[in-house]
Design an enzyme around this catalytic site. Sequence first.
Site, PDB file in Angstrom:
ATOM      1  N   ASP A  66      17.592 -90.532  36.486  1.00  0.00           N
ATOM      2  CA  ASP A  66      17.266 -91.670  35.625  1.00  0.00           C
ATOM      3  C   ASP A  66      16.209 -91.320  34.583  1.00  0.00           C
ATOM      4  O   ASP A  66      16.300 -91.741  33.424  1.00  0.00           O
ATOM      5  CB  ASP A  66      16.783 -92.859  36.475  1.00  0.00           C
ATOM      6  CG  ASP A  66      17.961 -93.672  37.008  1.00  0.00           C
ATOM      7  OD1 ASP A  66      19.097 -93.175  36.920  1.00  0.00           O
ATOM      8  OD2 ASP A  66      17.735 -94.797  37.499  1.00  0.00           O
TER       9      ASP A  66
ATOM     10  N   ASN B 281      23.624 -93.997  34.644  1.00  0.00           N
ATOM     11  CA  ASN B 281      23.589 -95.266  35.370  1.00  0.00           C
ATOM     12  C   ASN B 281      22.153 -95.765  35.463  1.00  0.00           C
ATOM     13  O   ASN B 281      21.777 -96.426  36.423  1.00  0.00           O
ATOM     14  CB  ASN B 281      24.198 -95.087  36.767  1.00  0.00           C
ATOM     15  CG  ASN B 281      24.674 -96.418  37.351  1.00  0.00           C
ATOM     16  OD1 ASN B 281      24.658 -97.438  36.658  1.00  0.00           O
ATOM     17  ND2 ASN B 281      25.070 -96.409  38.610  1.00  0.00           N
TER      18      ASN B 281
ATOM     19  N   ASP C 161      14.677-103.851  45.966  1.00  0.00           N
ATOM     20  CA  ASP C 161      15.145-102.494  46.284  1.00  0.00           C
ATOM     21  C   ASP C 161      14.747-102.082  47.694  1.00  0.00           C
ATOM     22  O   ASP C 161      15.565-101.594  48.477  1.00  0.00           O
ATOM     23  CB  ASP C 161      14.598-101.485  45.269  1.00  0.00           C
ATOM     24  CG  ASP C 161      15.349-101.579  43.946  1.00  0.00           C
ATOM     25  OD1 ASP C 161      16.404-102.244  43.917  1.00  0.00           O
ATOM     26  OD2 ASP C 161      14.874-101.002  42.962  1.00  0.00           O
TER      27      ASP C 161
ATOM     28  N   LYS D 154      23.883-104.078  41.086  1.00  0.00           N
ATOM     29  CA  LYS D 154      23.111-102.835  41.000  1.00  0.00           C
ATOM     30  C   LYS D 154      24.063-101.635  40.937  1.00  0.00           C
ATOM     31  O   LYS D 154      25.208-101.774  40.542  1.00  0.00           O
ATOM     32  CB  LYS D 154      22.162-102.738  42.198  1.00  0.00           C
ATOM     33  CG  LYS D 154      21.101-103.825  42.206  1.00  0.00           C
ATOM     34  CD  LYS D 154      20.065-103.627  41.106  1.00  0.00           C
ATOM     35  CE  LYS D 154      19.112-104.788  41.035  1.00  0.00           C
ATOM     36  NZ  LYS D 154      17.798-104.551  41.542  1.00  0.00           N
ATOM     37  N   GLU D 155      23.602-100.466  41.373  1.00  0.00           N
ATOM     38  CA  GLU D 155      24.396 -99.249  41.281  1.00  0.00           C
ATOM     39  C   GLU D 155      25.802 -99.462  41.843  1.00  0.00           C
ATOM     40  O   GLU D 155      26.767 -98.850  41.426  1.00  0.00           O
ATOM     41  CB  GLU D 155      23.698 -98.109  42.019  1.00  0.00           C
ATOM     42  CG  GLU D 155      22.575 -97.446  41.238  1.00  0.00           C
ATOM     43  CD  GLU D 155      21.276 -98.232  41.219  1.00  0.00           C
ATOM     44  OE1 GLU D 155      21.282 -99.446  41.561  1.00  0.00           O
ATOM     45  OE2 GLU D 155      20.243 -97.638  40.849  1.00  0.00           O
TER      46      GLU D 155
ATOM     47  N   ARG E 124      25.777-103.898  46.339  1.00  0.00           N
ATOM     48  CA  ARG E 124      25.025-103.415  47.506  1.00  0.00           C
ATOM     49  C   ARG E 124      25.196-104.301  48.733  1.00  0.00           C
ATOM     50  O   ARG E 124      25.025-103.825  49.856  1.00  0.00           O
ATOM     51  CB  ARG E 124      23.539-103.289  47.153  1.00  0.00           C
ATOM     52  CG  ARG E 124      23.266-102.107  46.259  1.00  0.00           C
ATOM     53  CD  ARG E 124      21.813-102.011  45.854  1.00  0.00           C
ATOM     54  NE  ARG E 124      21.530-100.688  45.318  1.00  0.00           N
ATOM     55  CZ  ARG E 124      20.395-100.349  44.706  1.00  0.00           C
ATOM     56  NH1 ARG E 124      19.437-101.233  44.553  1.00  0.00           N
ATOM     57  NH2 ARG E 124      20.217 -99.123  44.259  1.00  0.00           N
TER      58      ARG E 124
ATOM     59  N   HIS F 129      21.989 -94.056  45.230  1.00  0.00           N
ATOM     60  CA  HIS F 129      20.916 -93.299  45.885  1.00  0.00           C
ATOM     61  C   HIS F 129      20.312 -94.041  47.076  1.00  0.00           C
ATOM     62  O   HIS F 129      20.018 -93.443  48.102  1.00  0.00           O
ATOM     63  CB  HIS F 129      19.827 -92.975  44.849  1.00  0.00           C
ATOM     64  CG  HIS F 129      19.290 -94.167  44.111  1.00  0.00           C
ATOM     65  ND1 HIS F 129      17.963 -94.372  43.881  1.00  0.00           N
ATOM     66  CD2 HIS F 129      19.905 -95.255  43.570  1.00  0.00           C
ATOM     67  CE1 HIS F 129      17.781 -95.498  43.214  1.00  0.00           C
ATOM     68  NE2 HIS F 129      18.955 -96.051  43.012  1.00  0.00           N
ATOM     69  N   ARG F 130      20.140 -95.353  46.936  1.00  0.00           N
ATOM     70  CA  ARG F 130      19.484 -96.081  48.032  1.00  0.00           C
ATOM     71  C   ARG F 130      20.372 -96.219  49.264  1.00  0.00           C
ATOM     72  O   ARG F 130      19.881 -96.276  50.385  1.00  0.00           O
ATOM     73  CB  ARG F 130      18.997 -97.455  47.562  1.00  0.00           C
ATOM     74  CG  ARG F 130      18.006 -97.346  46.441  1.00  0.00           C
ATOM     75  CD  ARG F 130      17.018 -98.477  46.353  1.00  0.00           C
ATOM     76  NE  ARG F 130      16.236 -98.292  45.150  1.00  0.00           N
ATOM     77  CZ  ARG F 130      15.238 -97.420  45.026  1.00  0.00           C
ATOM     78  NH1 ARG F 130      14.865 -96.696  46.059  1.00  0.00           N
ATOM     79  NH2 ARG F 130      14.606 -97.277  43.886  1.00  0.00           N
TER      80      ARG F 130
ATOM     81  N   LYS G  26      19.316 -89.604  41.642  1.00  0.00           N
ATOM     82  CA  LYS G  26      18.978 -90.662  40.685  1.00  0.00           C
ATOM     83  C   LYS G  26      17.474 -90.914  40.672  1.00  0.00           C
ATOM     84  O   LYS G  26      16.884 -91.124  39.623  1.00  0.00           O
ATOM     85  CB  LYS G  26      19.729 -91.940  41.046  1.00  0.00           C
ATOM     86  CG  LYS G  26      19.642 -93.019  39.983  1.00  0.00           C
ATOM     87  CD  LYS G  26      20.637 -94.135  40.279  1.00  0.00           C
ATOM     88  CE  LYS G  26      20.902 -94.996  39.046  1.00  0.00           C
ATOM     89  NZ  LYS G  26      19.776 -95.800  38.635  1.00  0.00           N
TER      90      LYS G  26
END
Length: 654
Positions: free
Chosen positions: A51, A94, A319, A346-347, A350, A394-395, A419
């Site tokens: 990022d 992203n 997050d 989000k990405e 989620r 990533h999370r 990320k």
Amino acid sequence: MKQHFIDLPQMIAAGGSVRLPGSKSISNRALLLAALSSGVTDIHGLLASDDTARMSEALRTLGVDLAETEDGRWQVQGCAGRFPARQADLFLGNAGTAFRSLTAALALAGGNYTLRGVPRMHERPIGDLVDALRSLGADVTYLESDGFPPLRLRSAAIRPGGTVDVRGNVSSQFLSGLLMALPLTGVETTLRVAGELISRPYVEITLELMARFGVRVARQGWQSFTVPAAASYVSPGVFVVEGDASSASYFLAAGAIAARREPLWVEGVGRHSIQGDVRFAEALAQMGALIETGDDWMAARRPPQGLHGITLDCNHIPDAAMTLAATALFAQGETRLTHIASWRVKETDRIAAMATELRKLGARVEEGDDFLTIAPPEGGHPLQAAAIDTYDDHRMAMCFSLAAFGTPLRINDPACTAKTFPDYFARFGRVVAPAPVIAIDGPTASGKGAVSARVARALGFHYLDSGALYRLTALAAREAGIDWADEAGVAAVAARLDVAFDDGEVWLAGREVSTAIRHESISSGASRVAALPQVRAALLFRQRAFHRAPGLVGDGRDMASVVFPQAGLKIFLTASTEVRAERRYKQLIDKGMTANMESLLQDLQERDARDAARSVAPLRQQPDAVLLDTTTMGIEEAVAFVLGLARDRGLSAG
Ligand code: DC
């Protein structure tokens, strides 16, 4: 080469200290504000990740002079509110923080630009930001779908001043982007939040950083924000990026979950942090974790009675709340996370991703538009080993590493942590301890099976007879009419194998097959299918799924080399061919089968040769394995030898 998966064994302890990578939210804001400032900014502790790379590349494309020094600092020559390049095509991957803030800054600064991202970025809404920018006179065009990137910006007459409405309930980044961009207009302008403002702590970070770069925003609670006239950014000279509070959450959770009650420390964020996600520690404390906080560190430890579920409004930690969802696997009772609708944009979605993957582990999950309820498996059952998908998020990858405290698991595409945290799994690996494993390899009929099973029993460990999996594969393939030489066909059988090991008995699809898999024809089939690389790959995770607490003894041919290369004790157990043939002969006669010594000997030699000569995972003593030759040794003596080594290496203490 991109790593497709990482297999984690069950972890039994966590402890030690982690210096956190820089905060993503602060890094990307600091880069932009430094670029818009007058003067040079020397940024310390900037996060190196996908990022931030997208942001710094974009700024460079816009003509900003930024350079990384040898000791990892970044020097940004500010352009005093006017990007040198008045025309550019930007690719922002992203990175939501980069996309939203650059859209606002470039739309108000003027110039002709296009902004694109990865396909997922083009599914993340941006309409509310564009509406607000258009109301200020900006010329913004959607290049594909209305309301979504990619975007084209053209120079237009900006009409700042007065009051601009912006919706706050989809992403706080719209407000943050506008706030950071408005000083470029030089006119006092008020932003009024329409509806609820979510993720408020991120707006706090924005205001705090703007202040450090010389622009003070007047505010009325969370309703309206006024950027003063003639405001302009001025470099603070040196700017130090804090450690990432969201990244801290995984380590704090590990400290709170791990059974051995040592603290896990994170360094780089603490009491004085400006990041909202530091309040994750409070949520963890509500679950019972023992938390300590210093000026720039935090530590978490498991409470004597373990963690318990909570109900929490997560608007302030969107997050880090994902980390609570994974922590809930280890809490007594139910954990309910509410006010998390923003997770859906989000990405990845989620909420859906979390629910799907948690269920693979056996968790009980209820999913709603803006909430998630998680409870550990019914009746205190252990978590199930599973392969977890990460959705390029990533999370997701980092959260699910925590499940390793309850089960071995596979995490697909672990590199997606790049990320925000490129070396996450390496750092995680340094502060956790896996359940011990003893790898015992050797040729057929060496007695390794009997020795391994007894060692496992003596230590209270699990036992993996990996040869049985190859035998089961050979049997199942034959029953399905699949030729043992048909690599793809046999590998598909191996992947679907429905097996159960129960107190020495082996079951295939609900049938007891302990004797059937020992037949000479199946032995020979096992040795054939074991030479096929796709079959070995299909059985790899199945074997690693045995690596559970309190420990494992695995026997086979490639335990030390391939399946458990990290084993704390590796034994190469063998005996002369003649002695092994005699042992096999006796075994068969004892079972009431007929046997011929000469053909047995020949068969053994052939099988040894095939196991040792094959190109994948050949049978070979590893350099770090201890040789145990049992030609003149009884089982008891061999078992005592292995147990002695296990004790010496500290593998037997629970
Ligand atoms: O240990 P065993 O005789 O039950 O093994 C049966 C076959 O499976 C043998 O020919 C070798 C193969 N095998 C293997 O290739 N890798 C293992 N880890 C275990 C067994």
